[in-house]
Design a protein around this motif. Structure first.
Motif, PDB file in Angstrom:
ATOM      1  N   ARG A   1      28.429  50.459  31.367  1.00 22.61           N
ATOM      2  CA  ARG A   1      29.509  51.444  31.428  1.00 22.61           C
ATOM      3  C   ARG A   1      30.788  50.870  30.841  1.00 22.61           C
ATOM      4  NH1 ARG A   1      30.781  56.277  33.160  1.00 22.61           N
ATOM      5  NH2 ARG A   1      32.644  56.789  34.337  1.00 22.61           N
ATOM      6  N   ILE A   2      31.482  51.702  30.087  1.00 18.85           N
ATOM      7  CA  ILE A   2      32.802  51.357  29.570  1.00 18.85           C
ATOM      8  C   ILE A   2      33.816  52.067  30.457  1.00 18.85           C
ATOM      9  CG2 ILE A   2      34.381  51.422  27.626  1.00 18.85           C
ATOM     10  CD1 ILE A   2      31.965  51.495  25.762  1.00 18.85           C
ATOM     11  N   TYR A   3      34.605  51.287  31.164  1.00 19.87           N
ATOM     12  CA  TYR A   3      35.581  51.853  32.097  1.00 19.87           C
ATOM     13  C   TYR A   3      36.913  52.116  31.395  1.00 19.87           C
ATOM     14  CZ  TYR A   3      32.365  50.675  35.870  1.00 19.87           C
ATOM     15  OH  TYR A   3      31.275  50.606  36.698  1.00 19.87           O
ATOM     16  N   LEU A   4      37.730  52.918  32.058  1.00 28.57           N
ATOM     17  CA  LEU A   4      39.021  53.309  31.495  1.00 28.57           C
ATOM     18  C   LEU A   4      39.948  52.112  31.301  1.00 28.57           C
ATOM     19  CD1 LEU A   4      40.542  55.981  30.714  1.00 28.57           C
ATOM     20  CD2 LEU A   4      41.632  55.812  32.955  1.00 28.57           C
ATOM     21  N   SER A   5      40.114  51.314  32.352  1.00 28.60           N
ATOM     22  CA  SER A   5      41.004  50.156  32.278  1.00 28.60           C
ATOM     23  C   SER A   5      40.625  49.170  33.380  1.00 28.60           C
ATOM     24  CB  SER A   5      42.473  50.593  32.436  1.00 28.60           C
ATOM     25  OG  SER A   5      43.341  49.495  32.305  1.00 28.60           O
ATOM     26  N   PRO A   6      39.523  48.449  33.193  1.00 26.80           N
ATOM     27  CA  PRO A   6      39.034  47.561  34.255  1.00 26.80           C
ATOM     28  C   PRO A   6      39.843  46.276  34.335  1.00 26.80           C
ATOM     29  CG  PRO A   6      37.637  47.380  32.332  1.00 26.80           C
ATOM     30  CD  PRO A   6      38.634  48.468  32.020  1.00 26.80           C
ATOM     31  N   PRO A   7      39.737  45.559  35.449  1.00 30.16           N
ATOM     32  CA  PRO A   7      40.427  44.268  35.575  1.00 30.16           C
ATOM     33  C   PRO A   7      39.970  43.291  34.494  1.00 30.16           C
ATOM     34  CG  PRO A   7      39.610  45.010  37.702  1.00 30.16           C
ATOM     35  CD  PRO A   7      39.028  45.930  36.679  1.00 30.16           C
ATOM     36  N   HIS A   8      40.887  42.420  34.091  1.00 32.41           N
ATOM     37  CA  HIS A   8      40.589  41.397  33.079  1.00 32.41           C
ATOM     38  C   HIS A   8      41.267  40.106  33.535  1.00 32.41           C
ATOM     39  CE1 HIS A   8      40.818  40.124  28.530  1.00 32.41           C
ATOM     40  NE2 HIS A   8      40.080  39.314  29.264  1.00 32.41           N
ATOM     41  N   MET A   9      40.468  39.192  34.019  1.00 31.20           N
ATOM     42  CA  MET A   9      41.016  37.946  34.541  1.00 31.20           C
ATOM     43  C   MET A   9      41.449  37.018  33.394  1.00 31.20           C
ATOM     44  SD  MET A   9      41.051  38.216  37.849  1.00 31.20           S
ATOM     45  CE  MET A   9      41.580  39.894  37.479  1.00 31.20           C
ATOM     46  N   GLY A  10      42.464  36.210  33.673  1.00 33.78           N
ATOM     47  CA  GLY A  10      43.038  35.376  32.633  1.00 33.78           C
ATOM     48  C   GLY A  10      42.525  33.956  32.598  1.00 33.78           C
ATOM     49  N   GLY A  11      41.921  33.488  33.690  1.00 34.04           N
ATOM     50  CA  GLY A  11      41.368  32.140  33.696  1.00 34.04           C
ATOM     51  C   GLY A  11      41.851  31.260  34.826  1.00 34.04           C
ATOM     52  N   ASN A  12      43.102  31.410  35.232  1.00 30.62           N
ATOM     53  CA  ASN A  12      43.662  30.533  36.273  1.00 30.62           C
ATOM     54  C   ASN A  12      43.646  31.160  37.659  1.00 30.62           C
ATOM     55  OD1 ASN A  12      44.178  28.356  34.569  1.00 30.62           O
ATOM     56  ND2 ASN A  12      46.189  29.160  33.982  1.00 30.62           N
ATOM     57  N   GLU A  13      43.185  32.403  37.758  1.00 30.39           N
ATOM     58  CA  GLU A  13      43.201  33.067  39.063  1.00 30.39           C
ATOM     59  C   GLU A  13      42.368  32.296  40.090  1.00 30.39           C
ATOM     60  OE1 GLU A  13      44.023  36.153  35.954  1.00 30.39           O
ATOM     61  OE2 GLU A  13      42.516  34.581  36.211  1.00 30.39           O
ATOM     62  N   GLN A  14      41.205  31.832  39.693  1.00 35.03           N
ATOM     63  CA  GLN A  14      40.345  31.121  40.645  1.00 35.03           C
ATOM     64  C   GLN A  14      40.977  29.823  41.123  1.00 35.03           C
ATOM     65  OE1 GLN A  14      36.508  30.829  38.628  1.00 35.03           O
ATOM     66  NE2 GLN A  14      35.703  32.434  39.952  1.00 35.03           N
ATOM     67  N   GLU A  15      41.724  29.168  40.262  1.00 40.00           N
ATOM     68  CA  GLU A  15      42.396  27.932  40.666  1.00 40.00           C
ATOM     69  C   GLU A  15      43.464  28.219  41.719  1.00 40.00           C
ATOM     70  OE1 GLU A  15      43.924  24.167  41.230  1.00 40.00           O
ATOM     71  OE2 GLU A  15      41.976  24.846  40.509  1.00 40.00           O
ATOM     72  N   TYR A  16      44.234  29.275  41.509  1.00 40.39           N
ATOM     73  CA  TYR A  16      45.248  29.629  42.499  1.00 40.39           C
ATOM     74  C   TYR A  16      44.603  30.050  43.823  1.00 40.39           C
ATOM     75  CZ  TYR A  16      48.938  29.515  38.939  1.00 40.39           C
ATOM     76  OH  TYR A  16      49.838  29.107  37.976  1.00 40.39           O
TER      77      TYR A  16
END
Length: 379
Positions: free
Chosen positions: A8-23
């Protein structure tokens, strides 16, 4: 290989940047899991740096931020609060939480945001009745700032505060300032489909330290500074959690990349579809830069050969999400008896508008697939 229809192609899904898991890892290691903690403080600091506002209070939603903003302004039963009609209901429902009366202003074709001329008419009307509006809430629609300076020219002679609903406009600018800057207060949203997300969450920003200090206090049940729980006022459970703020810190770091990609997606849609008869796109006002949170297309059904809803259904049949433009507030059943100034522009945009998939992680192949399907809907 061709794109998989089952993906499925969603309208505007979340897009993580890379450092979220570290925080988030840091939050777990510190054991600050409950609301408040160093990540909340850090997120507020990061957002102050981004927006230029001196003070920020991280909250549970953009709706909560607007609710507290109106509470800080003393809005109560019988008051008039003026708001954009072309918006999401979260911009308006906090007015009703406090028993006040929402009055709606139509948009203009230049920006799709609150029409300043109609606002001036509304302000004069209510002042002549001895009912000076308690606040005005312009919405930054689809990531484009309202014309703040023109609105303030109308409001400041009467001492009416402006609270910007900047839920959709993180990363956008108005005359070089970040979205919301220039208002007494601005409310932001980090819901799952926004340009950056904390999964849920919002924030209230202001240059008035006392207001933000009181906002924090109200968002934590308005507990008096005593060793036991004592309350002289009713507050709310609106504070952002430390884990949510940890995600937000990673997201703030990638805002410039997200705005750049959103604008690239818009430009590509416009390049590939904009020359087709009956197709046009949301304009960009000459006073700022829109973050293009969602690419919004306008369809003249007779010229193009299909209506916006026929296109929406055709996309949905291929497992692709799209969405109509916001239904204006003055056309909502719950507000059928409320006053609106103008109304025809937002009604027209609702009738002809369609929000297209705008996720920043969307591939070029997916984008081309959407465009080809839209073309097939026409003559």
């Amino acid at each position: 290989m061709p794109a998989n229809k089952n993906n499925r192609i969603y309208l505007s899904p979340p897009h993580m940047g890379g450092n979220e898991q570290e925080y988030v890892r840091q939050a777990f290691e510190s054991n600050f899991i409950a609301p408040l903690g160093p990540m909340v403080n850090g997120f507020e600091h990061d957002f102050s740096k981004l927006t230029g506002f001196a003070h920020c209070a991280a909250l549970s939603s953009g709706t909560a931020a607007l609710h507290i903003a109106l509470r800080l302004l003393g809005v109560e039963t019988g008051d008039v609060v003026i708001a954009s009609s072309l918006t999401f209901i979260g911009s308006v429902s906090p007015i009703t939480f406090l028993g006040a009366e929402p009055v709606f202003i139509d948009c203009d074709y230049k920006s799709w945001n609150m029409d300043p001329d109609l606002l001036a008419e509304a302000v004069d009307h209510y002042i002549s009745q001895g009912r000076k509006p308690k606040a005005v809430i312009p919405t930054d629609l689809y990531g484009q700032c309202a014309d703040y300076d023109r609105i303030l020219e109308i409001l400041e002679p009467h001492g009416i505060p402006m609270v910007v609903d900047a839920a959709e406009s993180v990363g956008a600018t108005y005359k070089g300032r970040h979205a919301g800057k220039g208002a007494l207060m601005a409310a932001y949203s980090f819901n799952g489909n926004k340009i950056i997300t904390t999964s849920g969450g919002g924030l209230l920003a202001s240059d008035d330290e006392d207001m933000i200090s009181r906002a924090r206090w109200l968002s934590q049940q308005a507990k008096e500074p005593k060793p036991y729980y004592e309350h002289e006022e009713i507050g709310y459970n609106y504070r952002m959690s430390n884990l949510v703020a940890a995600v937000g810190r990673g997201q703030v770091e990638v805002i410039p990349e997200r705005v750049k990609r959103k604008r690239e997606i818009f430009d590509y849609y416009e390049q590939e579809l904009g020359s087709i008869a009956g197709v046009s796109f949301m304009p960009e006002a000459d006073y700022g830069q829109c973050n293009r949170w969602l690419t919004v297309m306008l369809i003249d059904a007779e010229e193009f050969g299909a209506s916006p809803d026929e296109i929406r259904i055709a996309l949905e049949n291929e497992n692709i999400e799209s969405r109509p433009v916001w239904q204006p507030m003055h056309k909502q059943p719950i507000f059928k008896n409320n006053t609106v100034f103008g109304g025809k522009v937002s009604e027209d945009l609702f009738k002809r508008g369609l929000c297209l998939p705008s996720g920043t992680a969307m591939s070029a192949e997916e984008l081309d697939r959407i465009i080809e399907l839209i073309k097939r809907c026409g003559r």
